[in-house]
Design a protein around this motif. Structure first.
Motif, PDB file in Angstrom:
ATOM      1  N   GLY A 277       0.819  -1.203   0.000  1.00  0.00           N
ATOM      2  CA  GLY A 277       0.000   0.000   0.000  1.00  0.00           C
ATOM      3  C   GLY A 277       0.852   1.253   0.000  1.00  0.00           C
ATOM      4  N   PRO A 278       0.229   2.421  -0.163  1.00  0.00           N
ATOM      5  CA  PRO A 278       0.976   3.681  -0.278  1.00  0.00           C
ATOM      6  C   PRO A 278       1.791   4.001   0.971  1.00  0.00           C
ATOM      7  N   GLY A 279       3.101   4.181   0.803  1.00  0.00           N
ATOM      8  CA  GLY A 279       3.958   4.562   1.912  1.00  0.00           C
ATOM      9  C   GLY A 279       4.307   3.434   2.862  1.00  0.00           C
ATOM     10  N   ALA A 280       4.051   2.186   2.478  1.00  0.00           N
ATOM     11  CA  ALA A 280       4.353   1.055   3.357  1.00  0.00           C
ATOM     12  C   ALA A 280       5.824   0.663   3.249  1.00  0.00           C
ATOM     13  N   HIS A 281       6.397   0.260   4.372  1.00  0.00           N
ATOM     14  CA  HIS A 281       7.777  -0.221   4.417  1.00  0.00           C
ATOM     15  C   HIS A 281       7.783  -1.708   4.726  1.00  0.00           C
ATOM     16  N   GLY A 282       8.839  -2.396   4.293  1.00  0.00           N
ATOM     17  CA  GLY A 282       8.966  -3.817   4.567  1.00  0.00           C
ATOM     18  C   GLY A 282      10.405  -4.220   4.788  1.00  0.00           C
ATOM     19  N   ARG A 283      10.581  -5.395   5.357  1.00  0.00           N
ATOM     20  CA  ARG A 283      11.888  -6.040   5.506  1.00  0.00           C
ATOM     21  C   ARG A 283      11.711  -7.493   5.092  1.00  0.00           C
ATOM     22  N   THR A 293      12.241  -2.497   1.754  1.00  0.00           N
ATOM     23  CA  THR A 293      11.377  -1.992   0.694  1.00  0.00           C
ATOM     24  C   THR A 293      10.589  -0.789   1.180  1.00  0.00           C
ATOM     25  N   ALA A 294      10.241   0.094   0.247  1.00  0.00           N
ATOM     26  CA  ALA A 294       9.371   1.238   0.542  1.00  0.00           C
ATOM     27  C   ALA A 294       8.579   1.541  -0.714  1.00  0.00           C
ATOM     28  N   THR A 295       7.331   1.930  -0.539  1.00  0.00           N
ATOM     29  CA  THR A 295       6.468   2.244  -1.670  1.00  0.00           C
ATOM     30  C   THR A 295       6.200   3.746  -1.738  1.00  0.00           C
ATOM     31  N   GLU A 296       5.747   4.177  -2.889  1.00  0.00           N
ATOM     32  CA  GLU A 296       5.381   5.574  -3.123  1.00  0.00           C
ATOM     33  C   GLU A 296       4.341   6.025  -2.092  1.00  0.00           C
ATOM     34  N   ARG A 297       4.551   7.217  -1.525  1.00  0.00           N
ATOM     35  CA  ARG A 297       3.703   7.686  -0.431  1.00  0.00           C
ATOM     36  C   ARG A 297       2.366   8.272  -0.890  1.00  0.00           C
ATOM     37  N   VAL A 298       2.349   9.026  -1.975  1.00  0.00           N
ATOM     38  CA  VAL A 298       1.116   9.704  -2.407  1.00  0.00           C
ATOM     39  C   VAL A 298       0.162   8.658  -2.993  1.00  0.00           C
ATOM     40  N   GLU A 300      -2.466   8.491  -4.973  1.00  0.00           N
ATOM     41  CA  GLU A 300      -2.784   8.473  -6.400  1.00  0.00           C
ATOM     42  C   GLU A 300      -1.560   8.133  -7.249  1.00  0.00           C
ATOM     43  N   HIS A 301      -0.384   8.602  -6.832  1.00  0.00           N
ATOM     44  CA  HIS A 301       0.846   8.252  -7.556  1.00  0.00           C
ATOM     45  C   HIS A 301       1.150   6.761  -7.404  1.00  0.00           C
ATOM     46  N   TRP A 302       0.955   6.257  -6.173  1.00  0.00           N
ATOM     47  CA  TRP A 302       1.141   4.814  -5.936  1.00  0.00           C
ATOM     48  C   TRP A 302       0.204   4.003  -6.829  1.00  0.00           C
ATOM     49  N   LEU A 303      -1.046   4.437  -6.892  1.00  0.00           N
ATOM     50  CA  LEU A 303      -2.044   3.727  -7.691  1.00  0.00           C
ATOM     51  C   LEU A 303      -1.622   3.650  -9.153  1.00  0.00           C
ATOM     52  N   THR A 304      -1.142   4.759  -9.698  1.00  0.00           N
ATOM     53  CA  THR A 304      -0.694   4.780 -11.095  1.00  0.00           C
ATOM     54  C   THR A 304       0.498   3.860 -11.308  1.00  0.00           C
ATOM     55  N   LEU A 305       1.457   3.893 -10.377  1.00  0.00           N
ATOM     56  CA  LEU A 305       2.624   3.020 -10.489  1.00  0.00           C
ATOM     57  C   LEU A 305       2.218   1.545 -10.501  1.00  0.00           C
ATOM     58  N   HIS A 311       3.519  -2.855  -9.198  1.00  0.00           N
ATOM     59  CA  HIS A 311       3.812  -2.566  -7.792  1.00  0.00           C
ATOM     60  C   HIS A 311       4.136  -1.085  -7.666  1.00  0.00           C
ATOM     61  N   GLY A 312       4.094  -0.580  -6.419  1.00  0.00           N
ATOM     62  CA  GLY A 312       4.396   0.825  -6.167  1.00  0.00           C
ATOM     63  C   GLY A 312       5.715   1.028  -5.461  1.00  0.00           C
ATOM     64  N   MET A 313       6.587   0.013  -5.478  1.00  0.00           N
ATOM     65  CA  MET A 313       7.859   0.140  -4.764  1.00  0.00           C
ATOM     66  C   MET A 313       8.765   1.174  -5.422  1.00  0.00           C
TER      67      MET A 313
END
Length: 393
Positions: A277-283, A293-298, A300-305, A311-313
């Motif tokens: 999801g938008p702005g989520a971090h992982g290990r 890992t980190a995903t796009e925060r915004v 709508e931008h994440w959704l487009t990616l 994926h939105g990473m």
């Protein structure tokens, strides 16, 4: 629906594999909050976001390979703004990508202002078995100061509903608020314990850069307790919760034995977790490497990616052993159980510096638990960042 399996002592040997799903939308932005949360004045296209969550899950599954999930956490933002059908679709998709045993902890954050009995029952039917409520205060004046949309009556209603509907329930409070006395916090905390079932999260108010409170504080229009008074409030928190049967197992989290948050323990024990999801971090541990890992925060931008590339990473950083050792220390020293020294030594390739460790022991900030673990003392928890920095050198 299956209730949460009881916590077992051997679980401490396995940090687990968690799934974190970030729902980034809120009805209003609180003035102290620096989380990745966004207010939208038009309805969110939930089916479109669900489709994107499912795509990103598939990408994460390709990184992790087959794994058995030990916990799922839906955070935000305000996940309780999701329709129950959205929650059910996300949980079903997780079960298709990974093995999800019966009885694992499945938590969803909720705000009292967005709570309805029917919605709670829908989340329970979807598989949620633990709810974490953002209560934050038990007096209306401070709720208004904190920018919350609910009042105490709403909070108590949400707590009662959660206790009736979910096997497990926790709620958050923020303390060290402006002009808060130890006596007032003592009364409020004892009241909170009387409502709690088995878990409380108790956070000191911090002034984070980029928030409205930061601007007010910088301009001299917002005064918060100084370090000495904050320390007294922290010590009172530990004494009251321990006396009432909810001792601290982490610097800000308190539970009856066996009711600790399995998902959060995965973070603090430095286990693997997929952030979706938008702005989520992982290990994630993949092919012998540990990847941050980190995903796009915004949103709508994440959704487009996600729709364009699956994926939105926006970050996939391979962590070397030194970085992993530092993270293990940073996370593990938050816990009452402390850090597994053998694991830290394996990652760092060295023993703790004996002079630095002895200095901290002599000053009462850390202690050894036999030869296996190192932990902060209550005094060390008050200066946790400094202790971590000293040991990591």
């Amino acid at each position: 629906m299956t209730a949460i399996a009881p916590f077992r002592p051997r679980d401490a040997l396995d940090p687990g594999f968690g799934i974190y799903v970030h729902w980034p939308f809120c009805a209003a932005k609180c003035p102290y909050c620096d989380f990745n949360s966004h207010v939208r004045h038009q309805p969110v296209d939930q089916p479109r976001f669900v489709a994107a969550f499912l795509k990103e899950m598939a990408a994460m599954r390709a990184l992790t390979g087959p794994r058995s999930v030990t916990s799922i956490f839906m955070g935000g933002g305000t996940p309780s703004l999701m329709a129950p059908g959205t929650v059910e679709a996300i949980l079903s998709a997780i079960a298709r990508q990974w093995h999800v045993p019966d009885g694992i902890e499945i938590t969803m954050e909720a705000n009292p202002s967005s709570v309805e009995a029917e919605r709670f029952r829908g989340y329970r039917a979807a598989g949620v078995n633990r709810v974490s409520l953002g209560v934050q205060a038990l007096n209306d004046a401070d709720l208004r100061f904190l920018g919350r949309l609910h009042d105490v009556a709403d909070a108590l209603k949400a707590i009662r509903l959660a206790r009736d509907i979910f096997p497990r329930m926790s709620f958050d409070l923020i303390y060290a608020r402006p002009n808060q006395t130890v006596e007032a916090w003592d009364r409020e905390l004892r009241e909170a314990v009387s409502y709690a079932v088995d878990h409380l999260s108790l956070y000191q108010l911090t002034i984070e850069e980029g928030t409205p409170f930061f601007g007010l504080h910088k301009a001299g229009k917002l005064a918060v307790p100084d370090g000495e008074h904050s320390a007294v409030l922290y010590e009172a928190t530990q004494e009251i919760t321990a006396r009432e049967g909810l001792p601290a197992y982490e610097v800000s989290n308190h539970a009856r034995p066996g009711a600790e948050s399995r998902h959060n323990l995965t973070y603090w024990r430095y286990g693997d977790y997929a952030g979706i999801g938008p702005g989520a971090h992982g290990r994630l541990t993949t092919a012998g490497a540990r990847v941050a890992t980190a995903t796009e925060r915004v949103p709508e931008h994440w959704l487009t990616l996600v729709e364009e590339q699956g994926h939105g990473m926006v970050e996939q950083e391979i962590l070397d052993y030194e970085a992993q050792a530092d993270e293990l220390l940073l996370m593990g020293l938050r816990l009452k159980e402390g850090v597994d020294l053998a694991r830290w030594q394996m990652l760092s390739g060295r023993d703790p510096d004996p002079e630095r460790e002895q200095f901290l022991i002599d000053h009462g900030f850390v202690e050894r638990l036999g030869n296996a673990r190192l932990r902060c003392t209550p005094a060390g928890m008050l200066i946790l960042d400094a202790v971590v920095a000293d040991l990591a050198c």
